[in-house]
Design a protein around this motif. Structure first.
Motif, mmCIF file in Angstrom:
data_model
loop_
_atom_site.group_PDB
_atom_site.id
_atom_site.type_symbol
_atom_site.label_atom_id
_atom_site.label_comp_id
_atom_site.label_asym_id
_atom_site.label_seq_id
_atom_site.Cartn_x
_atom_site.Cartn_y
_atom_site.Cartn_z
ATOM 1 N N THR A 37 0.867 -1.325 -0.027
ATOM 2 C CA THR A 37 -0.035 -0.077 0.149
ATOM 3 C C THR A 37 0.870 0.908 -0.111
ATOM 4 O OG1 THR A 37 -0.051 -0.013 2.242
ATOM 5 C CG2 THR A 37 -1.714 -1.306 1.219
ATOM 6 N N MET A 38 0.249 2.347 -0.362
ATOM 7 C CA MET A 38 0.996 3.749 -0.307
ATOM 8 C C MET A 38 1.498 4.053 1.114
ATOM 9 S SD MET A 38 1.808 6.052 -2.217
ATOM 10 C CE MET A 38 1.777 7.778 -2.627
ATOM 11 N N LEU A 39 0.719 3.668 1.944
ATOM 12 C CA LEU A 39 1.147 3.659 3.346
ATOM 13 C C LEU A 39 2.478 2.984 3.850
ATOM 14 C CD1 LEU A 39 0.732 5.379 5.910
ATOM 15 C CD2 LEU A 39 -0.969 3.532 6.675
ATOM 16 N N THR A 40 2.338 1.635 3.256
ATOM 17 C CA THR A 40 3.890 0.868 3.659
ATOM 18 C C THR A 40 4.777 1.356 2.879
ATOM 19 O OG1 THR A 40 2.051 -0.914 3.830
ATOM 20 C CG2 THR A 40 4.448 -1.344 3.568
ATOM 21 N N GLN A 41 4.717 2.100 1.624
ATOM 22 C CA GLN A 41 5.854 2.607 0.858
ATOM 23 C C GLN A 41 6.369 3.550 1.537
ATOM 24 O OE1 GLN A 41 4.946 2.763 -3.330
ATOM 25 N NE2 GLN A 41 3.552 0.962 -3.118
ATOM 26 N N LEU A 42 5.531 4.551 2.109
ATOM 27 C CA LEU A 42 5.918 5.696 2.558
ATOM 28 C C LEU A 42 6.572 5.563 4.002
ATOM 29 C CD1 LEU A 42 3.025 8.289 1.881
ATOM 30 C CD2 LEU A 42 5.607 8.334 0.911
ATOM 31 N N ASN A 43 6.080 4.692 4.474
ATOM 32 C CA ASN A 43 6.845 4.159 5.947
ATOM 33 C C ASN A 43 8.065 3.510 5.643
ATOM 34 O OD1 ASN A 43 7.099 3.584 8.639
ATOM 35 N ND2 ASN A 43 5.978 1.787 8.406
ATOM 36 N N LEU A 44 8.337 2.765 4.710
ATOM 37 C CA LEU A 44 9.598 2.101 4.206
ATOM 38 C C LEU A 44 10.683 3.371 3.895
ATOM 39 C CD1 LEU A 44 8.592 -1.187 2.304
ATOM 40 C CD2 LEU A 44 9.909 -1.071 4.580
ATOM 41 N N LEU A 45 10.141 4.085 3.132
ATOM 42 C CA LEU A 45 11.068 5.412 2.700
ATOM 43 C C LEU A 45 11.497 6.352 3.634
ATOM 44 C CD1 LEU A 45 9.374 6.026 -0.806
ATOM 45 C CD2 LEU A 45 11.501 4.987 -0.486
ATOM 46 N N TYR A 46 10.461 6.622 4.567
ATOM 47 C CA TYR A 46 10.657 7.446 5.643
ATOM 48 C C TYR A 46 11.431 6.974 6.682
ATOM 49 C CZ TYR A 46 9.879 10.388 9.800
ATOM 50 O OH TYR A 46 9.958 10.768 10.845
ATOM 51 N N THR B 139 12.016 -6.836 -5.110
ATOM 52 C CA THR B 139 11.294 -7.911 -4.178
ATOM 53 C C THR B 139 9.945 -7.117 -3.912
ATOM 54 O OG1 THR B 139 12.189 -6.675 -2.343
ATOM 55 C CG2 THR B 139 13.350 -8.472 -3.016
ATOM 56 N N SER B 140 9.485 -6.376 -4.880
ATOM 57 C CA SER B 140 7.779 -5.839 -4.729
ATOM 58 C C SER B 140 7.640 -5.178 -3.446
ATOM 59 C CB SER B 140 6.918 -7.089 -4.960
ATOM 60 O OG SER B 140 6.939 -7.723 -5.803
ATOM 61 N N HIS B 141 8.618 -4.181 -2.880
ATOM 62 C CA HIS B 141 8.259 -3.182 -1.791
ATOM 63 C C HIS B 141 7.290 -2.122 -2.362
ATOM 64 C CE1 HIS B 141 11.323 -5.256 0.298
ATOM 65 N NE2 HIS B 141 11.036 -4.651 1.382
ATOM 66 N N TYR B 142 7.462 -1.908 -3.737
ATOM 67 C CA TYR B 142 6.564 -1.055 -4.358
ATOM 68 C C TYR B 142 5.902 -1.569 -5.287
ATOM 69 C CZ TYR B 142 10.683 1.548 -2.629
ATOM 70 O OH TYR B 142 11.665 1.862 -1.613
ATOM 71 N N SER B 143 4.422 -0.823 -5.463
ATOM 72 C CA SER B 143 3.699 -1.236 -6.653
ATOM 73 C C SER B 143 3.793 -0.704 -7.828
ATOM 74 C CB SER B 143 2.317 -1.361 -5.956
ATOM 75 O OG SER B 143 1.914 0.202 -5.684
#
Length: 108
Positions: A10-19, A104-108
């Motif tokens: 999800t977008m929230l997961t992606q932002l969390n990983l980047l942050y 590894t499909s961290h981003y959609s």
């Protein structure tokens, strides 16, 4: 076993990983953060010295209006590039990490 459904992050997961990754990098590289602040302060003082007392002149004279406008433009350009430059310089360094996470499909 072959029917495993692949879900995208999800977008929230992606932002969390980047942050989280960026925060970790900032904590690890305190010297670079200090250098950024030092460079910003140095450039601000340099601009202040260059355009010292520009605003004290009469605005009715066209040359003085150009000086005011030039000072404003230079300060705006300095602040835009000063903010963008560290991010632009980080791209080549972060590319391998991004490609590994993307594979590894961290981003959609």
């Amino acid at each position: 076993m072959g029917d495993v459904e692949k879900r995208s992050a999800t977008m929230l997961t992606q932002l969390n990983l980047l942050y989280t990754r960026e925060l970790r990098n900032v904590r690890r590289d305190v010297g670079a953060v200090a250098a950024r602040f030092g460079l910003t302060i140095f450039l601000a003082v340099l601009m202040g010295i260059i355009f010292f007392e520009v605003g004290d002149t009469d605005s009715a004279v066209p040359q003085n209006v150009q000086s005011h406008f030039g000072a404003l433009v230079m300060i705006m350009i300095m602040s835009m590039f000063g903010t963008a430059q560290p991010a632009l310089l980080a791209f080549p360094e972060e590319r391998p990490v991004f490609l590994r996470e993307y594979s590894t499909s961290h981003y959609s």
